[in-house]
Design an enzyme around this catalytic site. Structure first.
Site, PDB file in Angstrom:
ATOM      1  CD  GLU A  79      22.629  -5.676  11.230  1.00  0.00           C
ATOM      2  OE1 GLU A  79      23.215  -4.587  11.030  1.00  0.00           O
ATOM      3  OE2 GLU A  79      21.910  -6.249  10.385  1.00  0.00           O
ATOM      4  CB  CYS A 142      16.015  -6.853  14.335  1.00  0.00           C
ATOM      5  SG  CYS A 142      15.170  -8.334  13.768  1.00  0.00           S
ATOM      6  CG  HIS A 164      19.316  -8.817  10.413  1.00  0.00           C
ATOM      7  ND1 HIS A 164      19.558  -7.497  10.759  1.00  0.00           N
ATOM      8  CD2 HIS A 164      17.991  -9.034  10.683  1.00  0.00           C
ATOM      9  CE1 HIS A 164      18.419  -6.957  11.215  1.00  0.00           C
ATOM     10  NE2 HIS A 164      17.472  -7.863  11.177  1.00  0.00           N
TER      11      HIS A 164
HETATM   12  N1  PCA Z   1      13.341  -9.491  11.638  1.00  0.00           N
HETATM   13  C1  PCA Z   1      12.761  -8.197  11.901  1.00  0.00           C
HETATM   14  C2  PCA Z   1      12.037  -8.344  13.211  1.00  0.00           C
HETATM   15  C3  PCA Z   1      11.978  -9.800  13.494  1.00  0.00           C
HETATM   16  C4  PCA Z   1      12.862 -10.414  12.517  1.00  0.00           C
HETATM   17  O1  PCA Z   1      13.162 -11.625  12.477  1.00  0.00           O
HETATM   18  C5  PCA Z   1      13.770  -7.050  11.854  1.00  0.00           C
HETATM   19  O2  PCA Z   1      14.771  -7.156  11.116  1.00  0.00           O
HETATM   20  O3  PCA Z   1      13.586  -6.044  12.538  1.00  0.00           O
END
Ligand code: PCA
Length: 194
Positions: A79, A142, A164
């Site tokens: 990200e 996240c 991610h």
């Molecule tokens: N993904 C979520 C929160 C925890 C996770 O593994 C997110 O993308 O916010």
């Protein structure tokens, strides 16, 4: 050796597993120049950030990489940015469901990742694993976690980013997914490229 604090999340949203923590667990304890310190974090607004920053205070890492699941994405997505916004379309694991609140009242609108996410994404995709930079970490836990981490380490030597990762095959029949071993390999390649 330099220290890397690397975190993954517990399951959420009715899932039994979260590939982010499963992949982090598979990583060796040292990669390149880094010793890895691994921590599992709760999918709870504020608590996730409190736990990671407390751990960081203890170990004084040179770098922090937080990993989370982005179900539906086809590849690994480092990200680029974290925004000062909480909007939860599902409750977190303690029932919190903020709608248009700041992560930190009065904080900067956004922070860019301070680890080289472009370089990391290029290294992973050159290794044959689908990977591209993402420009939105969403507005759920996240994003909240990485916003707090980048805020905390602004103008310090500690660099941070969020990555991610997709579902793994056992989580879905009809959505894109990636083998857990490939996710772990991608994280290793990303860390080697820093
Ligand atoms: N993904 C979520 C929160 C925890 C996770 O593994 C997110 O993308 O916010």
């Amino acid at each position: 050796m330099k220290k890397l604090l690397i975190t993954g999340f517990e399951p959420f949203g009715g899932e039994k597993i979260n590939p982010s923590w499963e992949a982090v667990k598979l990583l060796p304890n040292a990669i390149g120049d880094f010793e890895l310190i691994k921590t599992e974090v709760p999918v709870v607004f504020e608590k996730a950030a409190d736990l990671v920053l407390k751990k960081a205070d203890e170990i004084k890492p040179d770098a922090v990489i937080c990993v989370g699941q982005a179900g539906g994405r086809t590849g690994i997505t480092p990200e680029m940015v974290a925004v000062n916004l909480r909007f939860a379309s599902i409750p977190d694991n303690e029932g919190n469901q903020p709608k248009d609140e700041p992560c930190i009242p009065g904080g900067e609108n956004a922070y860019f990742a301070t680890l080289p996410v472009r370089k990391m994404a290029e290294a992973v995709s050159s290794s044959g694993i689908p990977c591209s930079v993402s420009y939105s970490a969403g507005t759920y836990v996240c994003n909240d976690l990485i916003y707090h981490v980048l805020h905390h380490f602004t103008k310090t030597e500690t660099k941070a980013c969020f990555i991610h990762v997709p579902f793994i095959p056992e989580q879905t029949k009809d959505k894109p997914s990636m083998e857990l071993e490939a996710i772990a390999k991608a994280l290793k390649t990303a860390i080697e490229s820093i």
